[in-house]
Each structure stands twice: as structure tokens, then as C-alpha cells.
Design an enzyme around this catalytic site. Structure first.
Site, mmCIF file in Angstrom:
data_model
loop_
_atom_site.group_PDB
_atom_site.id
_atom_site.type_symbol
_atom_site.label_atom_id
_atom_site.label_comp_id
_atom_site.label_asym_id
_atom_site.label_seq_id
_atom_site.Cartn_x
_atom_site.Cartn_y
_atom_site.Cartn_z
ATOM 1 N N HIS A 36 -12.477 -21.407 -11.550
ATOM 2 C CA HIS A 36 -13.810 -22.011 -11.529
ATOM 3 C C HIS A 36 -14.274 -22.455 -12.911
ATOM 4 C CE1 HIS A 36 -14.636 -19.665 -7.538
ATOM 5 N NE2 HIS A 36 -13.874 -20.720 -7.378
ATOM 6 N N CYS A 95 -18.586 -39.366 -23.427
ATOM 7 C CA CYS A 95 -17.475 -39.617 -24.350
ATOM 8 C C CYS A 95 -16.418 -38.515 -24.371
ATOM 9 C CB CYS A 95 -18.009 -39.855 -25.768
ATOM 10 S SG CYS A 95 -18.630 -38.363 -26.603
ATOM 11 N N CYS A 116 -25.066 -34.811 -26.334
ATOM 12 C CA CYS A 116 -23.944 -35.012 -27.243
ATOM 13 C C CYS A 116 -24.444 -35.468 -28.611
ATOM 14 C CB CYS A 116 -22.996 -36.047 -26.661
ATOM 15 S SG CYS A 116 -21.594 -36.452 -27.719
ATOM 16 N N ILE A 148 -12.895 -0.975 -10.026
ATOM 17 C CA ILE A 148 -11.654 -1.580 -10.506
ATOM 18 C C ILE A 148 -11.262 -1.006 -11.857
ATOM 19 C CG2 ILE A 148 -10.517 -3.761 -11.067
ATOM 20 C CD1 ILE A 148 -12.897 -5.045 -9.377
#
Length: 248
Positions: A128, A139, A157, A239
Site C-alpha cells: 500500500h 513534475c 512542489c 505478534i
């Protein structure tokens, strides 16, 4: 700890000791132990008020919402999806150790937080994407996470003024076919597949499990999954605690 759980840990330890072709497939449950919430879980994120509307995280994190309501998207994204101070937990660290020992061939993850790499894992397939990669839509200029977090409103940007988009797969967007194919090959060739922290209900990622042809399918999850019946070993526990116990 009851005897049956101790027996399962001993069995997992034996499986890990005997194999040098292990693949790990992980979901949001791997990162919840680093205090990153899973918005699909009962303790995760529910609806969010955007203006006068109540929207689910799935709606806000969609391609359509990003394109049509970019400023609202980033308000949610920066405040609810980014956990810059999160640290790798014992699960991430154990997997990095397994790779360093030459036993684990790849980590396939649905998470976007980069914690596997931070823990030291090298072969990480991010189904993902990652919050740490951001690109100008005009760009293609690359921007790190800090550029997004430090921007006021929508990040733009610095080179062309275009909108910067996180390199994460939003709802309505397709997964990277190259990453999916590489993940499939790793799973096909694995001797042991450990699946952890995922409900195995989100496709196409969950469909990767069907390609496993090895000896041991191990599921580590706090709640049952649709694949429990097909696994050679099922552990309903943390886990991090499980993997740490098997490597000490």
C-alpha cells in the site's frame, strides 16, 4: 500461559529453526503494537466530521476525495494517518533478526509506516506504499515526509508548484502490479509463510495467500480469520510477544 499455548510457541520455534525460506505477510495488527491505530478495528478510527458531513476514513482516504477535497484530505491525513514518533516493536525487530540470520526472505506488508525498514529489514514489499515517499503530481519531484508535515494546508512542489501526493494506495486506486507480482513469487517459493495482524478480508492483498504451496502456513492474529482452517498453526496472541518468545 496454558500448556496448549506453550506447545504452540514450541511448535513455531521448531518451524522457524528448521527453515531458511520464510516469508512474512503482515497487516495493521503488526503496527498497532507500536501504538498506530487500525481504523478498521473496534479501537480504531470511526467517522470524521468534514464540514457538515460525517465521513468514514475509507471515504476520506479515497482517490475521489483526495482530488475533490485535497485540503480536507490532508487535514485528516496529517492528523490521523501519520505517526512520526512511532518506533519498531518486538515484532518488527524479531523479523529483522530473522532476515539477518538468513532465514527470512521477505516482509510483505499492508502498512505504510516504514517501521519494518526502521527496524532493519531490507527486503520489504509495501503493498500500500509508504508515507515516507511523496511525489509532485505534475513534475514527479520527490519529497520526504517532513515536507508534507511542515506544509501549511496542501503541500506544493517547490520546483513547479504542483500538488504533492503521498505514495500510498488510496481507496479506488490499484495496487502496484510489480510489487504484487514480486510478493506472489516470494509466497509461491516459500517453505514457511507467517501471516500476522491482518483479517485477510481486504483484496487483492488477501488473495496472495492462495499462492502458498509450502509446508507451514502460520497465522498469528488476535481474532479468527477466514484462513484459520487452512493453517498448520494458529496463534491468537500478540505478534510481538509471540515472535520474541520464539527467538529467545
Amino acid at each position: 500461559m496454558n500448556a496448549s499455548h506453550a506447545d504452540k510457541l514450541a511448535e513455531l520455534r521448531t518451524i522457524l529453526d528448521a527453515s531458511d525460506n520464510i516469508v512474512f505477510f503482515g497487516g495493521a495488527g503488526v503496527s498497532t503494537e507500536s501504538n498506530i491505530p487500525d481504523f478498521r478495528s473496534a479501537g480504531g478510527l470511526f467517522s470524521e466530521r468534514v464540514g457538515k458531513r460525517e465521513l468514514s476514513p475509507e471515504e476520506i482516504l479515497s482517490h475521489t476525495f483526495f482530488m475533490q477535497h485535497t485540503e480536507e484530505f490532508y487535514d485528516f491525513y496529517k492528523n490521523k494517518m501519520i505517526y512520526k514518533d512511532a518506533k519498531p516493536n518486538p515484532a518488527h525487530l524479531a523479523l529483522a533478526r530473522l532476515e539477518q540470520a538468513g532465514k527470512l526472505k521477505a516482509v510483505i506488508t499492508q502498512n505504510i509506516d516504514g517501521l519494518h525498514q526502521q527496524a532493519g529489514s531490507r527486503e520489504v514489499l509495501e503493498l500500500h506504499g509508504s508515507v515516507h515517499r511523496n511525489y509532485c503530481m505534475s513534475c514527479g519531484q520527490f519529497f520526504p515526509l517532513d515536507a508534507v508535515l511542515e506544509s501549511a494546508g496542501v503541500p506544493k512542489c517547490s520546483r513547479c508548484g504542483g500538488i504533492v501526493k503521498p505514495d500510498v494506495v488510496l481507496y479506488e486506486e490499484s495496487l502496484d502490479t510489480g510489487v504484487l507480482e514480486k510478493a506472489r513469487r516470494y509466497i509461491e517459493q516459500a517453505d514457511v509463510l507467517i501471516v500476522a495482524g491482518t483479517s485477510l478480508r481486504v483484496y487483492p492483498a488477501a488473495g496472495l495467500i492462495q499462492f502458498f504451496r509450502g509446508k507451514h502456513l502460520v497465522l498469528i492474529n488476535k481474532s479468527p480469520t477466514p484462513y484459520d482452517h487452512a493453517a498448520s498453526l494458529v496463534i491468537h496472541d500478540s505478534i510481538g510477544k509471540t515472535l520474541k518468545a520464539c527467538l529467545t
